[in-house]
Design a protein around this motif. Sequence first.
Motif, mmCIF file in Angstrom:
data_model
loop_
_atom_site.group_PDB
_atom_site.id
_atom_site.type_symbol
_atom_site.label_atom_id
_atom_site.label_comp_id
_atom_site.label_asym_id
_atom_site.label_seq_id
_atom_site.Cartn_x
_atom_site.Cartn_y
_atom_site.Cartn_z
ATOM 1 N N PHE A 58 0.972 -1.378 0.463
ATOM 2 C CA PHE A 58 0.096 -0.552 0.359
ATOM 3 C C PHE A 58 1.027 1.369 -0.312
ATOM 4 O O PHE A 58 0.165 2.527 0.079
ATOM 5 N N ASN A 59 1.499 1.311 -0.371
ATOM 6 C CA ASN A 59 2.865 2.184 -0.682
ATOM 7 C C ASN A 59 2.379 3.598 -1.281
ATOM 8 O O ASN A 59 2.789 4.504 -1.453
ATOM 9 N N HIS A 60 2.341 2.601 -2.535
ATOM 10 C CA HIS A 60 1.812 4.121 -3.400
ATOM 11 C C HIS A 60 0.234 3.981 -3.622
ATOM 12 O O HIS A 60 -0.233 3.141 -5.044
ATOM 13 N N MET A 61 -0.637 5.193 -3.092
ATOM 14 C CA MET A 61 -1.776 4.978 -3.221
ATOM 15 C C MET A 61 -2.050 6.292 -3.839
ATOM 16 O O MET A 61 -1.241 7.216 -3.771
ATOM 17 N N GLU A 113 -10.665 1.725 11.844
ATOM 18 C CA GLU A 113 -11.312 1.473 10.776
ATOM 19 C C GLU A 113 -12.280 2.416 10.355
ATOM 20 O O GLU A 113 -13.597 2.940 11.407
ATOM 21 N N PHE A 114 -12.770 2.337 9.050
ATOM 22 C CA PHE A 114 -14.067 3.348 8.579
ATOM 23 C C PHE A 114 -15.309 2.413 7.941
ATOM 24 O O PHE A 114 -15.250 1.286 7.957
ATOM 25 N N GLY A 115 -16.353 2.918 7.846
ATOM 26 C CA GLY A 115 -17.587 2.409 8.071
ATOM 27 C C GLY A 115 -17.697 1.875 5.959
ATOM 28 O O GLY A 115 -17.030 2.616 5.449
ATOM 29 N N VAL A 159 -6.898 9.344 10.514
ATOM 30 C CA VAL A 159 -6.731 8.277 9.001
ATOM 31 C C VAL A 159 -7.677 7.535 9.957
ATOM 32 O O VAL A 159 -7.745 6.701 11.126
ATOM 33 N N TYR A 160 -8.916 6.665 8.956
ATOM 34 C CA TYR A 160 -9.495 5.731 8.925
ATOM 35 C C TYR A 160 -8.756 4.306 7.722
ATOM 36 O O TYR A 160 -8.719 4.427 6.318
ATOM 37 N N VAL A 161 -8.865 3.129 8.341
ATOM 38 C CA VAL A 161 -7.658 2.380 7.866
ATOM 39 C C VAL A 161 -9.173 1.173 7.338
ATOM 40 O O VAL A 161 -9.874 1.198 7.834
ATOM 41 N N SER A 162 -8.677 0.522 5.761
ATOM 42 C CA SER A 162 -9.403 -0.411 5.300
ATOM 43 C C SER A 162 -9.636 -1.464 6.277
ATOM 44 O O SER A 162 -8.716 -1.865 6.349
ATOM 45 N N TYR A 163 -10.984 -1.841 6.440
ATOM 46 C CA TYR A 163 -10.829 -3.112 7.374
ATOM 47 C C TYR A 163 -10.942 -4.344 6.528
ATOM 48 O O TYR A 163 -10.133 -5.180 7.260
ATOM 49 N N GLY A 164 -11.234 -4.640 5.664
ATOM 50 C CA GLY A 164 -11.101 -5.859 4.491
ATOM 51 C C GLY A 164 -10.040 -5.518 3.931
ATOM 52 O O GLY A 164 -9.588 -6.556 3.684
ATOM 53 N N GLU A 165 -8.581 -4.933 3.502
ATOM 54 C CA GLU A 165 -7.668 -4.226 2.852
ATOM 55 C C GLU A 165 -6.817 -4.672 3.973
ATOM 56 O O GLU A 165 -6.212 -5.736 3.833
ATOM 57 N N ILE A 166 -6.891 -4.102 5.058
ATOM 58 C CA ILE A 166 -5.376 -4.128 6.468
ATOM 59 C C ILE A 166 -5.943 -5.014 7.118
ATOM 60 O O ILE A 166 -5.125 -5.288 8.230
#
Length: 134
Positions: A16-19, A115-117, A50-57
């Motif tokens: 996920f370094n290059h977003m 995590e975000f909604g 900062v909200y982090v994706s639950y499904g991805e991270i």
Amino acid sequence: MTKLDKLCIKWLNDNFNHMEPFIIKAYPDYIFHMKDGKCILQYNKKNGYVYVSYGEIWKFFESYFSMEYEQIKDITKIWVEEHYKMGVTTTCLNGVLSGTEVEEHYKMGVTPIQEFGWLLQKEVDEQYNIQTNG
């Protein structure tokens, strides 16, 4: 930093370094960070969260490393802070952000991560795909 912390940060950097920063007029306080058409991070400029994706991270750390909420929060906070200190990708759909504009966007720093909604994540994903594939 423990070996596990270093391994987790390496995984985050590798994956996920290059977003791509993505801004939506409906959410002026947010910068969304996209990878492969999915919203991975949401940065709230107003409160510094900062909200982090639950499904991805988040889910990966829970299932693969059996990490608890606080551990995941701490490791993702370290990663986000390091990432922003190193600089973020400076291109966006509305043109190129200068170094000053990037600094301005992230001047509040990073506070604890949650995590975000999924509803907002889905909306951002859809908007991104409409604008990039439209």
